[in-house]
Design an enzyme around this catalytic site. Structure first.
Site, PDB file in Angstrom:
ATOM      1  N   LYS A 188      -3.916 -20.643   4.438  1.00 33.33           N
ATOM      2  CA  LYS A 188      -4.717 -21.834   4.777  1.00 33.33           C
ATOM      3  C   LYS A 188      -5.689 -22.148   3.628  1.00 33.33           C
ATOM      4  CE  LYS A 188      -8.040 -23.039   8.390  1.00 33.33           C
ATOM      5  NZ  LYS A 188      -9.213 -22.198   8.133  1.00 33.33           N
ATOM      6  N   ASN A 221       0.831  -1.212   0.000  1.00 30.81           N
ATOM      7  CA  ASN A 221       0.000   0.000   0.000  1.00 30.81           C
ATOM      8  C   ASN A 221       0.865   1.262   0.000  1.00 30.81           C
ATOM      9  OD1 ASN A 221       0.987   0.046   2.563  1.00 30.81           O
ATOM     10  ND2 ASN A 221      -0.975   0.343   3.601  1.00 30.81           N
ATOM     11  N   THR A 230       5.225   2.903   3.513  1.00 27.82           N
ATOM     12  CA  THR A 230       6.645   3.242   3.717  1.00 27.82           C
ATOM     13  C   THR A 230       7.504   2.840   2.513  1.00 27.82           C
ATOM     14  OG1 THR A 230       7.118   1.140   4.837  1.00 27.82           O
ATOM     15  CG2 THR A 230       6.516   3.000   6.242  1.00 27.82           C
ATOM     16  N   GLY A 231       6.916   2.147   1.555  1.00 25.16           N
ATOM     17  CA  GLY A 231       7.664   1.711   0.374  1.00 25.16           C
ATOM     18  C   GLY A 231       7.461   2.681  -0.778  1.00 25.16           C
ATOM     19  N   SER A 280       5.260  -4.292   6.686  1.00 23.01           N
ATOM     20  CA  SER A 280       5.294  -3.675   8.019  1.00 23.01           C
ATOM     21  C   SER A 280       6.278  -2.520   7.987  1.00 23.01           C
ATOM     22  CB  SER A 280       5.770  -4.657   9.101  1.00 23.01           C
ATOM     23  OG  SER A 280       6.007  -3.953  10.316  1.00 23.01           O
ATOM     24  N   LYS A 285      -1.482  -2.863  13.510  1.00 21.68           N
ATOM     25  CA  LYS A 285      -2.495  -3.541  12.689  1.00 21.68           C
ATOM     26  C   LYS A 285      -1.881  -4.472  11.647  1.00 21.68           C
ATOM     27  CE  LYS A 285      -6.228  -1.306  11.291  1.00 21.68           C
ATOM     28  NZ  LYS A 285      -7.046  -0.188  10.738  1.00 21.68           N
ATOM     29  N   TYR A 310       5.924  -1.881  17.675  1.00 21.90           N
ATOM     30  CA  TYR A 310       6.565  -2.752  16.673  1.00 21.90           C
ATOM     31  C   TYR A 310       6.898  -4.105  17.299  1.00 21.90           C
ATOM     32  CZ  TYR A 310      10.096  -4.122  13.120  1.00 21.90           C
ATOM     33  OH  TYR A 310      10.832  -4.771  12.153  1.00 21.90           O
ATOM     34  N   TYR A 318      -1.408 -21.113  14.060  1.00 19.60           N
ATOM     35  CA  TYR A 318      -1.880 -21.674  12.783  1.00 19.60           C
ATOM     36  C   TYR A 318      -1.127 -22.955  12.440  1.00 19.60           C
ATOM     37  CZ  TYR A 318      -5.405 -18.455  11.039  1.00 19.60           C
ATOM     38  OH  TYR A 318      -6.568 -17.769  10.868  1.00 19.60           O
TER      39      TYR A 318
HETATM   40  P1  NAD Z   1      10.154  -1.193   4.294  1.00 19.20           P
HETATM   41  O1  NAD Z   1       9.426  -0.133   5.038  1.00 19.20           O
HETATM   42  O2  NAD Z   1      11.117  -0.774   3.241  1.00 19.20           O
HETATM   43  O3  NAD Z   1       9.139  -2.224   3.622  1.00 19.20           O
HETATM   44  C1  NAD Z   1       7.900  -2.543   4.177  1.00 19.20           C
HETATM   45  C2  NAD Z   1       6.845  -2.480   3.073  1.00 19.20           C
HETATM   46  O4  NAD Z   1       5.576  -2.896   3.615  1.00 19.20           O
HETATM   47  C3  NAD Z   1       6.661  -1.078   2.486  1.00 19.20           C
HETATM   48  O5  NAD Z   1       6.736  -1.120   1.087  1.00 19.20           O
HETATM   49  C4  NAD Z   1       5.265  -0.691   2.968  1.00 19.20           C
HETATM   50  O6  NAD Z   1       4.625   0.210   2.097  1.00 19.20           O
HETATM   51  C5  NAD Z   1       4.574  -2.038   3.081  1.00 19.20           C
HETATM   52  N1  NAD Z   1       3.418  -2.048   3.999  1.00 19.20           N
HETATM   53  C6  NAD Z   1       3.396  -1.639   5.305  1.00 19.20           C
HETATM   54  N2  NAD Z   1       2.148  -1.796   5.812  1.00 19.20           N
HETATM   55  C7  NAD Z   1       1.393  -2.345   4.817  1.00 19.20           C
HETATM   56  C8  NAD Z   1       0.032  -2.757   4.733  1.00 19.20           C
HETATM   57  N3  NAD Z   1      -0.805  -2.620   5.760  1.00 19.20           N
HETATM   58  N4  NAD Z   1      -0.401  -3.289   3.571  1.00 19.20           N
HETATM   59  C9  NAD Z   1       0.425  -3.434   2.505  1.00 19.20           C
HETATM   60  N5  NAD Z   1       1.726  -3.053   2.523  1.00 19.20           N
HETATM   61  C10 NAD Z   1       2.198  -2.510   3.673  1.00 19.20           C
HETATM   62  O7  NAD Z   1      10.892  -2.096   5.397  1.00 19.20           O
HETATM   63  P2  NAD Z   1      11.927  -3.298   5.217  1.00 19.20           P
HETATM   64  O8  NAD Z   1      13.181  -2.920   5.870  1.00 19.20           O
HETATM   65  O9  NAD Z   1      11.937  -3.750   3.813  1.00 19.20           O
HETATM   66  O10 NAD Z   1      11.240  -4.415   6.129  1.00 19.20           O
HETATM   67  C11 NAD Z   1      10.465  -5.458   5.549  1.00 19.20           C
HETATM   68  C12 NAD Z   1      10.078  -6.476   6.619  1.00 19.20           C
HETATM   69  O11 NAD Z   1      11.251  -7.006   7.238  1.00 19.20           O
HETATM   70  C13 NAD Z   1       9.233  -5.887   7.745  1.00 19.20           C
HETATM   71  O12 NAD Z   1       8.248  -6.826   8.124  1.00 19.20           O
HETATM   72  C14 NAD Z   1      10.220  -5.677   8.867  1.00 19.20           C
HETATM   73  O13 NAD Z   1       9.606  -5.758  10.135  1.00 19.20           O
HETATM   74  C15 NAD Z   1      11.192  -6.838   8.639  1.00 19.20           C
HETATM   75  N6  NAD Z   1      12.513  -6.531   9.199  1.00 19.20           N
HETATM   76  C16 NAD Z   1      13.392  -5.710   8.547  1.00 19.20           C
HETATM   77  C17 NAD Z   1      14.636  -5.439   9.123  1.00 19.20           C
HETATM   78  C18 NAD Z   1      15.665  -4.579   8.441  1.00 19.20           C
HETATM   79  O14 NAD Z   1      16.773  -4.423   8.975  1.00 19.20           O
HETATM   80  N7  NAD Z   1      15.420  -4.031   7.268  1.00 19.20           N
HETATM   81  C19 NAD Z   1      14.962  -5.988  10.373  1.00 19.20           C
HETATM   82  C20 NAD Z   1      14.034  -6.799  11.014  1.00 19.20           C
HETATM   83  C21 NAD Z   1      12.817  -7.075  10.407  1.00 19.20           C
END
Ligand code: NAD
Ligand code: UDP
Length: 328
Positions: free
Chosen positions: A106, A33, A36-37, A76, A92, A146, A160
């Protein structure tokens, strides 16, 4: 052709996963969505014959036509500034979003891999952190939105698995970096590199003695791929165990880039973990995985990426001043 659905596909890690699965011969459907991307992270895939994309918020019912073999749930917010700015959305997506993803898996009889984090260990009391450690998390502190979302996500995934027999994987990702990180997402590597490129001072929080261990994106993606195709359903740490203090890291980056910027000290954010380093014994044993890219090589590649960005991106301060969320 096997089909994989990747949530958070327009994010940093998600977009690299799309590249990897397409390269390995899968059909990839991305969902995001853009909270943050950025569309820019996947624009090179738009014309790819095996890639399609759905703009959708995964906290709402996810409707996918056709078969799915695998789901990777990476949606996320992930940087402290992001999840402090959008705390409710963070809770959420970790809870309702994960529930929807598990329900979809599932219904489609798909294997699902969930992106968890080293933050489930909180400000850890043991070092390095192994997967059997339960963690030290403050549920009502600023990072709680978080950390607790991710802990709930793991609990839901295991439920699950145990109750419905769903084929699940959980990766606990430690600080990962590389091209396509957002320059203004507040995480330490984009923060320092952005400051260097703008000729500003490097902001070290606290006394800089807190440690992190940085994993290059290619290694992270490789570990996730191996975990998905392993038969192991309990959490696995994926990260680089080479640990460094933030102050030493700031000095290292200045040297590596030949920058004349100086180091200035700022207050430490509340509940900032004092030390973080993955114990990757399990990943080595079960996945035959360990990181290959050393920090110097990874940092040079990442700096080259940030250097290629436009001035508009470099000077975009949209998410810069969130001090009010990080009250000491
Ligand atoms: P990021 O913010 O670049 O990517 C997250 C993506 O999720 C974004 O594109 C955002 O728009 C999308 N998003 C968020 N909420 C959404 C929703 N409700 N519906 C649809 N899309 C949604 O972050 P990242 O660094 O790429 O992290 C990706 C995943 O890896 C996350 O789950 C994060 O918790 C996990 N993670 C990352 C790191 C790291 O060091 N980068 C460390 C631990 C965990
Ligand atoms: N940090 C810092 N200066 C900055 C940004 C971050 O000193 O401009 C510190 C931060 O306090 C933490 C470490 O760098 O100790 C890593 O922060 P990041 O936000 O990258 O991720 P975290 O591992 O805390 O989730």
């Amino acid at each position: 052709m096997e089909r994989v659905l990747i949530t958070g596909a327009a994010g940093f890690i998600g977009s690299h996963l799309c590249d990897k699965f397409l390269k390995e011969g899968f059909r990839v459907t991305g969902i995001d969505n853009f909270i943050t991307g950025s569309p820019k992270n996947i624009e090179h895939l738009v014309t790819h014959p095996h890639f399609d994309f759905i703009e959708h918020d995964v906290t709402r019912f996810i409707d996918i036509e056709g078969k799915l073999d695998y789901i990777l749930h990476f949606a996320s917010p992930a940087s402290p500034i992001d999840y402090l700015r959008i705390p409710i959305q963070t809770l959420k997506v970790g809870s309702l979003g994960t529930h929807n993803v598990l329900g979809l898996a599932k219904a489609k009889k798909a294997r699902v891999l969930i992106a968890s984090t080293s933050e489930v260990y909180g400000d850890p009391l043991i070092h390095p952190q192994h997967e059997d450690y339960f963690g030290n998390v403050n549920p009502i502190g600023p990072r709680g939105v978080y950390d607790e979302a991710k802990r709930f996500q793991e609990a839901m995934t295991m439920a699950y698995h145990n109750f419905h027999g769903l084929d699940t994987r959980i990766v606990r990702i430690f600080n990962t970096y590389g091209p396509r990180m957002r320059l203004n997402d507040g995480r330490v590597i984009p923060a320092f590199m952005g400051q260097i490129l703008r000729g500003e001072n490097l902001t070290v929080f606290g006394n800089g003695k807190q440690t992190r261990s940085f994993c290059y994106i290619d290694d992270q993606v490789d570990g996730i791929f191996k975990l998905l195709f392993s038969g192991y359903h309990l959490p696995v740490n994926i990260g680089n165990p080479e640990e460094i203090s933030i102050l030493d890291f700031a000095k290292e980056i200045l040297e590596l880039t030949g920058s004349k910027s100086e180091i200035v000290f700022k207050d430490l954010p509340v509940n900032d973990p004092k030390q973080r380093c993955p114990d990757i014994t399990k990943a080595k044993k079960i996945l035959n995985w360990q990181p290959k890219v050393d920090r110097k090589t990874g940092m040079i590649r990442t700096f080259e990426y940030f250097k290629s960005l436009s001035d508009r991106e470099l000077y975009n301060t949209e998410h810069k001043n969130f001090d009010r969320f990080i009250k000491r």
